[in-house]
Motif scaffolding. Structure first.
Motif, short mmCIF file in Angstrom:
data_model
loop_
_atom_site.label_atom_id
_atom_site.label_comp_id
_atom_site.label_asym_id
_atom_site.label_seq_id
_atom_site.Cartn_x
_atom_site.Cartn_y
_atom_site.Cartn_z
N PHE A 117 63.14 78.20 -0.18
CA PHE A 117 62.50 76.94 0.31
C PHE A 117 62.68 75.67 -0.48
CE2 PHE A 117 59.69 79.79 2.65
CZ PHE A 117 60.03 79.43 4.10
N GLN A 118 62.53 76.05 -1.95
CA GLN A 118 62.91 75.03 -2.78
C GLN A 118 64.24 74.35 -2.77
OE1 GLN A 118 63.09 75.84 -7.14
NE2 GLN A 118 61.34 74.45 -7.52
N THR A 119 65.23 75.26 -2.52
CA THR A 119 66.49 74.50 -2.81
C THR A 119 66.74 73.86 -1.23
OG1 THR A 119 67.53 76.75 -1.73
CG2 THR A 119 67.72 76.43 -4.09
N GLY A 120 66.03 74.28 -0.11
CA GLY A 120 66.20 73.49 0.94
C GLY A 120 65.68 72.29 0.97
N VAL A 121 64.23 72.10 0.42
CA VAL A 121 63.73 70.90 0.40
C VAL A 121 64.63 69.88 -0.51
CG1 VAL A 121 62.00 69.49 -0.61
CG2 VAL A 121 61.47 71.65 0.59
N PHE A 122 65.18 70.69 -1.73
CA PHE A 122 66.16 69.72 -2.45
C PHE A 122 67.39 69.24 -1.69
CE2 PHE A 122 69.88 69.48 -5.57
CZ PHE A 122 69.51 68.64 -6.54
N LEU A 123 67.91 69.93 -0.98
CA LEU A 123 69.16 69.57 -0.26
C LEU A 123 68.58 68.43 0.85
CD1 LEU A 123 70.85 72.96 0.28
CD2 LEU A 123 71.94 71.11 -1.00
N TRP A 124 67.57 68.64 1.35
CA TRP A 124 66.95 67.65 2.52
C TRP A 124 66.55 66.48 1.80
CZ3 TRP A 124 61.76 66.12 3.17
CH2 TRP A 124 61.55 65.59 4.25
N SER A 125 66.06 66.28 0.51
CA SER A 125 65.45 65.15 0.15
C SER A 125 66.47 64.26 0.07
CB SER A 125 64.71 65.56 -1.11
OG SER A 125 65.92 65.92 -2.26
N VAL B 103 62.14 82.00 5.53
CA VAL B 103 61.27 82.37 6.30
C VAL B 103 61.42 84.12 6.51
CG1 VAL B 103 60.53 82.28 8.77
CG2 VAL B 103 61.27 80.43 7.77
N LEU B 104 62.59 84.22 6.42
CA LEU B 104 63.02 85.89 6.31
C LEU B 104 62.24 86.60 5.47
CD1 LEU B 104 66.45 87.49 7.43
CD2 LEU B 104 65.01 88.14 5.45
N LEU B 105 62.49 86.17 4.17
CA LEU B 105 61.83 86.79 3.05
C LEU B 105 60.55 86.75 2.95
CD1 LEU B 105 64.64 85.60 0.41
CD2 LEU B 105 64.42 87.77 1.27
N LEU B 106 59.85 85.59 3.29
CA LEU B 106 58.44 85.42 3.14
C LEU B 106 57.71 86.39 4.39
CD1 LEU B 106 55.92 83.99 2.31
CD2 LEU B 106 56.35 82.22 3.99
N ASN C 18 57.37 91.21 11.36
CA ASN C 18 58.62 92.03 11.83
C ASN C 18 59.43 91.30 12.68
OD1 ASN C 18 58.54 94.98 10.40
ND2 ASN C 18 56.42 94.38 10.87
N PHE C 19 58.75 90.58 13.79
CA PHE C 19 59.52 90.09 14.90
C PHE C 19 60.25 88.73 13.85
CE2 PHE C 19 59.75 86.00 17.20
CZ PHE C 19 60.57 86.15 18.20
N LEU C 20 59.44 87.95 13.00
CA LEU C 20 60.30 87.11 12.34
C LEU C 20 61.41 87.46 11.42
CD1 LEU C 20 57.50 84.58 11.54
CD2 LEU C 20 59.36 84.19 13.06
N VAL C 21 61.29 88.73 10.89
CA VAL C 21 62.39 89.11 9.87
C VAL C 21 63.71 89.48 10.92
CG1 VAL C 21 63.14 91.21 8.95
CG2 VAL C 21 60.92 90.26 8.20
N PHE C 22 63.47 90.03 12.13
CA PHE C 22 64.57 90.14 12.88
C PHE C 22 65.34 89.14 13.57
CE2 PHE C 22 63.06 94.48 12.86
CZ PHE C 22 64.14 95.39 13.06
N ALA C 23 64.45 87.83 13.88
CA ALA C 23 64.86 86.81 14.68
C ALA C 23 65.43 85.85 13.49
CB ALA C 23 63.75 86.19 15.07
#
Length: 703
Positions: free
Chosen positions: A21-29, A50-53, A77-82
């Motif tokens: 999440f931190q790297t995603g925010v850094f890339l987006w900022s 999201v998958l790891l969380l 479990n649904f979010l892990v697969f999706a």
């Protein structure tokens, strides 16, 4: 799974999720998402986070029977697969951006045909539809337990079609890998290695999970891969920060397109198809073989038998009998109202590919019943008005044969029994039986599955063979094309060198002489021509002028002047013979024809030289004047020397032309009577009489 492993798993997944999440925010900022050159990488980091969380929450709430735990376990479990499918798609999209060397718009997914024609790999759309199908099947599974289910303790269990979910999960990655390798020449080395490592990390996770099951190695490997993608893009980030020119591009070298034939291009497309098919089938076969060896856990089933069987019914998957032994029964000595008897039960497994691993038997009994110690092949208890029989487990007193003994292999039976005291009128055949069992499907013991597996294997062998053969043919064609291109390139170089040599030779010799010298380099070349017009020109007072200049200035001046003369000679078809100091010598009419237009062309040339001198003087601080002398007549021409050869002309015609120059007037054209006779119809002359050395008095003419 131990509590320690569970805690470590939750901490590791949460830690990796935080960094994604931190790297995603850094890339987006600092950028609008739609205009951000690293947009796809942001999506990868976000969905991986999201998958790891979600996986961490699944570990945290597993077995939690509260209302919150109920929903959190299912949602996580649904979010892990999706998210697995989402990450697979966006990574494929990310690879396509490297292949196209630009940021792609997601709207291209709405126009697959036009996009493929525009150079977008078709694998992107295959992966896209596979991921959509995967997410749709996960949604469907929430209502049908297609891939997994949860028991009454809120624990996650794999279901019958779980291997299908695994196949849908790995196919996008395998297809992306083939696309990546097929386009490897379009990647810079650092980008190729970075993206390849993203495929390697999950493979390492698979190896680790085989060595030590329990920790979420594969999902953790995806997290490490996502972080690696971010750190490997730091150099690109620096370039974007310091230069706005590359903000929307992916750094990758541009390769020269190969001029392959249409047939070769079709062969490459076919080869890519067979490569993708063979790799995909290989992954499917591995999953099916592993699932076949380990077996597929099936959910627990419960049979309610209203009319108990007296013998096996082969039409049923599982058949259970429980009867009183007709020979072994007696009246209870302590209680005359009860009958003691041996009760025999049998579990018939009529399934050809399924092992019954866990089972539980229950039959209603009247009050006042009791069971003697020492039952066989089961753990017996009386409770709630029922006789309950369970499979013996490790630690049970009845487990005298080992736990595996009480599993029921395909097409086998297991007997169990006990001594039970019941009222005289008790008849088990009049009672309802409930039999619950869990099982493991062993696909390799099923003929249809073996046929299907063999068919897949045959197709895999065919696809792999075609891939190798097509690849070999493409390689041979590429080598042949490279060889042809090399030959063509060398031929062009030789042609260019030949042309340079010929042009150089033509700068020194007339074309006819050059051809003869090339054909016969050792022969003596000499020609006699009947009517050649010769011109001499000389700079007036050049000795004095050159004395006031440096050597470089003298050479530069002569070079500029004579370059103008050379260009005019080339344009008007005049043959330059040589320069001697500040003198320039040329000839026209070097042909065997006596009546030629050499004299007229030479007069035109001489007048042009006067114009060139005037043009030169207009842009030069040194003002020059030239004398020009022209004569026509017979002469001899030839090549002198073998190494530093020279083409020259000799004869009285040449000598007289030189005298015309030396006795001429600056910036005037001085000709002999022979030249005047050939051009009198074209030009007006004034007659003079001069004393020519070696000739005496001669009539000469000025144009």
């Amino acid at each position: 799974m131990t509590e320690f492993t569970r805690i470590i798993s939750i901490a590791s997944l949460a830690f990796l999720s935080f960094f994604c999440f931190q790297t995603g925010v850094f890339l987006w900022s600092g950028h609008k998402l739609r205009q951000n050159g690293r947009r796809t990488l942001i999506y990868i980091e976000f969905f991986t986070g999201v998958l790891l969380l979600s996986d961490a929450l699944a570990y945290l709430y597993r077995g939690n029977s509260s209302g919150t735990g109920y929903y959190m376990v299912r949602l996580s479990n649904f979010l892990v697969f999706a998210c697995n499918f989402s990450v697979s798609f966006f990574f494929c999209f990310y690879v396509c951006e490297f292949i196209k060397q630009s940021r792609l718009s997601l709207s291209l997914l709405l126009h697959p045909k036009a996009s493929v024609k525009g150079g977008i790999p078709v694998q992107l759309f295959i992966v896209f539809f596979l991921c959509l199908a995967g997410i749709g099947s996960i949604v469907f599974s929430q209502f049908t337990d297609l891939f997994y289910y949860f028991d009454e303790n809120n624990l996650y269990h794999r279901n019958t079609f779980y291997p299908l979910g695994i196949i849908l999960g790995i196919l996008p990655g395998l297809i992306t890998l083939t696309m990546f390798l097929q386009n490897r020449k379009k990647f810079a080395v650092n980008a190729f290695v970075s993206l390849l490592l993203y495929f390697v990390f999950p493979l390492i996770g698979v190896v680790l999970i085989l060595m030590r099951y329990g920790f979420p190695w594969i999902n953790a490997a995806l997290g490490v891969g996502a972080l690696h993608l971010f750190y490997s893009s730091i150099k690109l980030m620096e370039l974007e920060f310091y230069s706005g020119e590359r903000a929307h591009t992916i750094i990758s070298p541009v390769y020269k397109a190969d001029s392959a034939s249409a047939e070769t291009r079709k062969r490459v497309v076919r080869n890519h198809f067979w490569q993708t098919l063979s790799v995909s089938l290989g992954g499917i076969l591995i999953v099916l073989v592993v699932a076949s060896i380990t077996g597929i856990a099936l959910p627990e089933k419960t049979l309610v038998i209203e009319d108990p069987y007296t013998e096996n019914d082969p039409a049923k998957s599982v058949c259970v009998t429980f009867v009183r032994n007709a020979e072994k029964h007696w009246v209870d000595g302590e209680d005359p109202d009860r009958t003691g008897a041996q009760y025999d039960g049998t579990i018939f497994n009529n399934m050809s590919s399924t092992i019954i691993t866990e089972w539980h038997f229950s039959i209603s009994v009247p009050e006042g019943c009791s069971v003697d110690p020492g039952p066989w092949n089961g753990t017996f208890s009386l409770s709630g008005g029922a006789l309950n029989v369970q499979k013996p487990h490790k630690g049970d007193e009845e487990n005298i044969h080992g736990e595996d003994f009480y599993t029921i292999t395909p097409l086998k039976t297991l007997g169990f029994g006990c001594i039970m005291y019941t009222p005289h009128d008790y008849q088990p055949l009049a009672r309802k039986i409930e039999f619950s069992y869990a099982s493991i499907l062993k696909p390799l013991t099923n003929r249809l599955f073996n046929v299907f597996l063999a068919l897949l294997f045959v197709i895999f062998i065919i696809a792999s063979t075609i891939t190798l053969l097509e690849g070999k043919l493409i390689h041979v064609e590429e080598e042949n094309r490279k060889l042809e291109n090399t030959v063509k390139e060398r031929t062009r170089e030789l042609e260019a060198e030949k042309n340079r040599s010929e042009n150089l030779l033509l700068n020194i010799l007339p074309e006819e002489i050059a051809k003869e010298l090339t054909a016969h380099p050792d022969s003596t070349i000499a020609r006699q021509y009947p009517n050649v017009t010769v011109l001499f020109t000389d700079i007036v007072g050049f000795t004095k002028i050159s004395g006031e200049m440096t050597a470089e200035e003298v050479v530069s001046l002569l070079n500029r002047m004579f370059s103008m003369f050379d260009e005019r000679a080339r344009h008007e078809g005049i043959e330059k013979i040589k320069t001697i100091g500040d003198a320039y010598m040329a000839a026209a009419g070097l042909t065997q024809e006596r009546n030629n237009d050499g004299a007229a062309r030479m007069i035109h040339f001489a007048r042009g030289l006067l114009g060139d001198v005037r043009s030169f003087n207009a842009g030069s601080s040194v003002k020059l004047q030239i004398r020009l002398g022209i004569n026509s007549g017979p002469l001899v021409a030839g090549v002198i020397g073998k190494t530093k050869f020279i083409y020259d002309i000799w004869g009285d015609t040449v000598n007289v032309a030189s005298r015309m120059e030396s006795t001429g007037i600056p910036m005037r054209i001085h000709v002999t009577e022979a030249t005047k006779a050939q051009t009198s119809r074209l030009f007006q002359y004034s007659e003079h009489e001069i004393d020519v050395k070696g000739k005496g008095l001669m009539k000469t003419y000025f144009l």
